[in-house]
Design a protein around this motif. Sequence first.
Motif, short mmCIF file in Angstrom:
data_model
loop_
_atom_site.label_atom_id
_atom_site.label_comp_id
_atom_site.label_asym_id
_atom_site.label_seq_id
_atom_site.Cartn_x
_atom_site.Cartn_y
_atom_site.Cartn_z
N GLY A 154 12.24 -2.80 -10.45
CA GLY A 154 11.39 -3.47 -9.47
C GLY A 154 10.20 -2.60 -9.12
N PHE A 155 9.45 -3.04 -8.11
CA PHE A 155 8.24 -2.32 -7.73
C PHE A 155 8.52 -0.90 -7.26
CE2 PHE A 155 6.51 -6.72 -6.85
CZ PHE A 155 5.64 -6.70 -7.93
N ARG A 156 9.56 -0.72 -6.47
CA ARG A 156 9.89 0.60 -5.93
C ARG A 156 10.26 1.57 -7.06
NH1 ARG A 156 8.64 4.13 -2.80
NH2 ARG A 156 10.22 5.65 -2.38
N GLY A 157 11.11 1.13 -7.97
CA GLY A 157 11.50 1.97 -9.09
C GLY A 157 10.32 2.27 -10.01
N GLN A 158 9.46 1.29 -10.21
CA GLN A 158 8.31 1.50 -11.08
C GLN A 158 7.33 2.50 -10.48
OE1 GLN A 158 6.59 -2.32 -12.05
NE2 GLN A 158 8.17 -2.74 -13.57
N SER A 159 7.10 2.43 -9.16
CA SER A 159 6.18 3.39 -8.54
C SER A 159 6.77 4.80 -8.59
CB SER A 159 5.84 2.99 -7.11
OG SER A 159 6.90 3.25 -6.24
N GLY A 160 8.10 4.91 -8.43
CA GLY A 160 8.76 6.22 -8.54
C GLY A 160 8.68 6.78 -9.95
N ALA A 161 8.81 5.91 -10.95
CA ALA A 161 8.72 6.34 -12.35
C ALA A 161 7.30 6.82 -12.68
CB ALA A 161 9.11 5.20 -13.28
N ILE A 162 6.30 6.10 -12.18
CA ILE A 162 4.91 6.50 -12.41
C ILE A 162 4.62 7.83 -11.72
CG2 ILE A 162 2.49 5.89 -11.98
CD1 ILE A 162 3.36 2.94 -12.25
N ARG A 163 5.16 8.00 -10.51
CA ARG A 163 4.97 9.25 -9.76
C ARG A 163 5.52 10.44 -10.54
NH1 ARG A 163 7.57 10.51 -3.87
NH2 ARG A 163 9.37 11.03 -5.12
N LEU A 164 6.72 10.29 -11.10
CA LEU A 164 7.32 11.37 -11.88
C LEU A 164 6.51 11.61 -13.16
CD1 LEU A 164 9.61 13.42 -12.17
CD2 LEU A 164 10.93 11.66 -13.33
N GLY A 165 6.02 10.55 -13.78
CA GLY A 165 5.19 10.69 -14.98
C GLY A 165 3.89 11.43 -14.69
N ILE A 166 3.25 11.11 -13.56
CA ILE A 166 2.03 11.81 -13.16
C ILE A 166 2.32 13.29 -12.93
CG2 ILE A 166 0.32 12.05 -11.31
CD1 ILE A 166 0.42 8.99 -10.99
N THR A 167 3.44 13.57 -12.26
CA THR A 167 3.82 14.96 -11.99
C THR A 167 4.02 15.74 -13.28
OG1 THR A 167 4.92 14.29 -9.95
CG2 THR A 167 5.53 16.42 -10.86
N LYS A 168 4.74 15.15 -14.24
CA LYS A 168 4.99 15.84 -15.51
C LYS A 168 3.69 16.05 -16.29
CE LYS A 168 9.69 14.51 -16.79
NZ LYS A 168 10.42 13.66 -17.74
N GLU A 205 0.82 -1.21 0.00
CA GLU A 205 0.00 0.00 0.00
C GLU A 205 0.86 1.27 0.00
OE1 GLU A 205 -3.42 2.13 -0.34
OE2 GLU A 205 -3.25 -0.05 -0.43
N THR A 206 2.07 1.20 0.60
CA THR A 206 2.94 2.37 0.64
C THR A 206 3.37 2.80 -0.77
OG1 THR A 206 4.82 0.90 1.02
CG2 THR A 206 3.86 1.96 2.94
N LEU A 207 3.55 1.84 -1.67
CA LEU A 207 3.92 2.16 -3.05
C LEU A 207 2.78 2.88 -3.76
CD1 LEU A 207 5.74 -1.13 -4.13
CD2 LEU A 207 6.77 1.01 -3.39
N VAL A 208 1.55 2.45 -3.48
CA VAL A 208 0.37 3.08 -4.07
C VAL A 208 0.24 4.51 -3.55
CG1 VAL A 208 -2.14 2.96 -4.31
CG2 VAL A 208 -0.79 0.86 -4.33
N MET A 209 0.43 4.68 -2.24
CA MET A 209 0.36 6.02 -1.64
C MET A 209 1.44 6.92 -2.23
SD MET A 209 -0.40 4.92 2.31
CE MET A 209 0.47 6.30 2.96
N ASP A 210 2.63 6.35 -2.47
CA ASP A 210 3.75 7.10 -3.01
C ASP A 210 3.44 7.62 -4.42
OD1 ASP A 210 6.42 8.07 -3.06
OD2 ASP A 210 7.00 6.36 -4.29
N LEU A 211 2.88 6.78 -5.26
CA LEU A 211 2.62 7.23 -6.63
C LEU A 211 1.39 8.14 -6.73
CD1 LEU A 211 0.26 5.66 -8.58
CD2 LEU A 211 1.76 3.78 -8.13
N GLU A 212 0.50 8.11 -5.72
CA GLU A 212 -0.66 9.01 -5.70
C GLU A 212 -0.30 10.39 -5.15
OE1 GLU A 212 -3.48 6.88 -3.31
OE2 GLU A 212 -4.46 6.00 -5.06
N GLN A 213 0.88 10.54 -4.58
CA GLN A 213 1.27 11.77 -3.90
C GLN A 213 1.09 13.05 -4.72
OE1 GLN A 213 5.10 11.27 -2.14
NE2 GLN A 213 4.58 12.51 -0.37
N PRO A 214 1.50 13.09 -6.01
CA PRO A 214 1.30 14.33 -6.77
C PRO A 214 -0.17 14.72 -6.90
CG PRO A 214 2.68 12.80 -8.01
CD PRO A 214 2.23 12.10 -6.78
#
Length: 137
Positions: free
Chosen positions: A70-84, A41-50
């Motif tokens: 991996g999962f951590r890198g993928q959630s970070g990549a999605i987070r940056l994509g959502i931000t952009k 759930e923390t990964l989901v919360m992380d990518l929803e942050q923006p």
Amino acid sequence: MAKSYQATGKRKGSIAKVTLTSGKGTITVNGRDVREYFPFETLVMDLEQPLVLTNTKGLFDVDAKVSGGGFRGQSGAIRLGITKALLEYDSTTSPDSENSLRKPLKVNGMITRDARVKERKKYGLKKARRAPQFSKR
């Protein structure tokens, strides 16, 4: 037809292509629901942050295609994509800097790409920097 905003995010070895379209707030990753795709759930919360920081959580449907890492890198990549993608949406809707989404994203460090990647292994060593144990005799 609803306008969509696309962006690419990268983190470690992961690359995510994110598409934001106006909708109810559903997030899909590689055609699956985000909570089904990510095990924590923390990964989901992380990518929803923006979306949470800019109060746009229920406004957009997020569709992400992610590969590598991996999962951590993928959630970070999605987070940056959502931000952009949010910044692209912001530049087309409100050109005035008064109601800009950029400020809360910038303050919370969402815009900056985390460039840290795994260092390559060197010959003669066990890992990138770990040398074999030294034996005097």
